[in-house]
Design an enzyme around this catalytic site. Structure first.
Site, PDB file in Angstrom:
ATOM      1  N   SER A 221      -0.546   9.634   3.937  1.00  0.00           N
ATOM      2  CA  SER A 221      -0.026   8.243   3.624  1.00  0.00           C
ATOM      3  C   SER A 221       0.505   7.827   4.877  1.00  0.00           C
ATOM      4  O   SER A 221      -0.197   7.655   5.780  1.00  0.00           O
ATOM      5  CB  SER A 221       0.830   8.514   2.505  1.00  0.00           C
TER       6      SER A 221
ATOM      7  N   HIS B  11      -4.036   7.056   2.112  1.00  0.00           N
ATOM      8  CA  HIS B  11      -3.659   5.944   1.343  1.00  0.00           C
ATOM      9  C   HIS B  11      -3.864   4.731   2.237  1.00  0.00           C
ATOM     10  O   HIS B  11      -3.202   4.606   3.167  1.00  0.00           O
ATOM     11  CB  HIS B  11      -2.053   6.186   1.087  1.00  0.00           C
TER      12      HIS B  11
ATOM     13  N   ASP C 142       2.733  12.179  -3.801  1.00  0.00           N
ATOM     14  CA  ASP C 142       1.308  12.597  -4.155  1.00  0.00           C
ATOM     15  C   ASP C 142       0.752  13.616  -3.462  1.00  0.00           C
ATOM     16  O   ASP C 142       0.999  13.791  -2.320  1.00  0.00           O
ATOM     17  CB  ASP C 142       0.608  11.155  -3.970  1.00  0.00           C
TER      18      ASP C 142
END
Length: 325
Positions: A143, A170, A263
């Protein structure tokens, strides 16, 4: 897996036969050139799967499907020159019990073989999967700060790298194509978007494309899914890692890189539980020590490494590859 062909066109029969012989565990049970012959042969020798033409003389594939499913049922896939053109007949056949439909292969056979592999799972005839030569698989999730971390790792992979790599970063879908192009300029290996039905290939890097969740199917192809909706992040790393842990028959490496939130930590744990080597980026080299921190706390990571050391750990799992230089 024993597969029969019902088709009145010799060229179509030959095309299908040539595709089937590519997989050692697929055996051609018989060939029928019209629906009535298919019904008769199926009653005498019921195969695991019939590739059934929609339009045939004497008795078409729809009626043949109806009779077979009532007398000697087995898995049936409708094969036609144009599924879209014969939609009504295809759905009629499915109403009688056909599992799926596909266009007659012309240039490529991946679609048909993938469909057969999926059906093999359903009917419990998927032993051939275990005998396939699978490349080592490396899955990565990142991310905030991910693009630079990925470049640091991937730029160290040599041109003869034999592992397959799939990345979930992401980033909004509108920027993914540019991100993949940018990666291509930075590293020696080819980078492609992970389109639906793609299969991880050795020496290639696939990047999740849409804002939906990337998942791996039982037949080892990739697809996108809006479910589950209860994940706070679009394109969930957890969803992808979990699907890989469930469906990839070989082992590999799961890597969770810098990023906010949590996540990927649970998905990385699932991979570790399946015997994978799992790596979390360390605090010092993370732009944001969020996702890797949770992974460490959950015991998801076998190793916690600085970003510069992750490539060499991955290369250990790729036969015939070595660090460049």
């Amino acid at each position: 897996m024993r597969i029969a062909i019902a088709n009145d066109m010799f060229m179509a029969v030959e095309a299908l036969r040539r595709i089937l012989v590519k997989v050692p565990d697929y055996q051609l049970a018989w060939v029928a050139y019209d629906g009535a012959e298919a019904v008769s042969k199926c009653a005498a020798d019921t195969p695991d799967l019939i590739l059934m033409d929609v339009l045939m003389p004497s008795m078409d594939g729809v009626e043949a499907t109806r009779r077979i499913m009532s007398q000697s049922p087995c898995a049936i896939v409708m094969v036609t020159a144009s599924v879209n053109h014969y939609t009504a007949k295809v759905f009629e056949a499915m109403g009688y019990g056909a599992l799926d439909a596909i266009n007659i292969p012309v240039f490529g056979d991946d679609g048909l073989l993938n469909k057969i592999a999926t059906i093999a799972q359903l009917v419990g005839k998927s032993s051939h999967r275990r005998s396939l030569s699978l490349p080592p698989l490396i899955v990565m999730g990142a991310s905030t700060g991910g693009p630079q971390a990925l470049t640091t790792i991937l730029s160290q992979f040599p041109q003869d790298f034999r592992a397959a790599v799939v990345i979930v970063q992401h980033i909004d879908a509108q920027f993914v194509q540019g991100f993949a192009a940018w990666l291509n300029e930075q590293i020696p290996l080819p980078v492609q978007l992970a389109i639906a039905d793609a299969i991880p290939q050795p020496g290639k890097i696939l990047v999740a494309d849409t804002n939906d969740h990337l998942v791996m199917r039982p037949n080892l192809t990739l697809r996108y899914d809006k479910q589950p909706l209860n994940f706070s992040s679009y394109r969930s790393i957890d969803v992808f890692f979990t699907s890989v842990a469930k469906n990839w028959p070989g082992k590999g490496i799961g890597v969770l890189l810098t990023g906010m939130g949590r996540d990927g930590a649970q998905g990385l744990k699932r991979l570790r539980q399946e015997g994978w080597q799992t790596i979390a980026q360390d605090r010092k080299t993370c732009v944001v020590y969020g996702m890797p921190k949770v992974a460490v706390e959950l015991g998801s990571a076998v190793e916690v490494l600085p970003v510069e050391a992750i490539a060499s750990a991955c290369i250990k799992f790729s036969p015939n590859s070595k660090l460049p230089g």
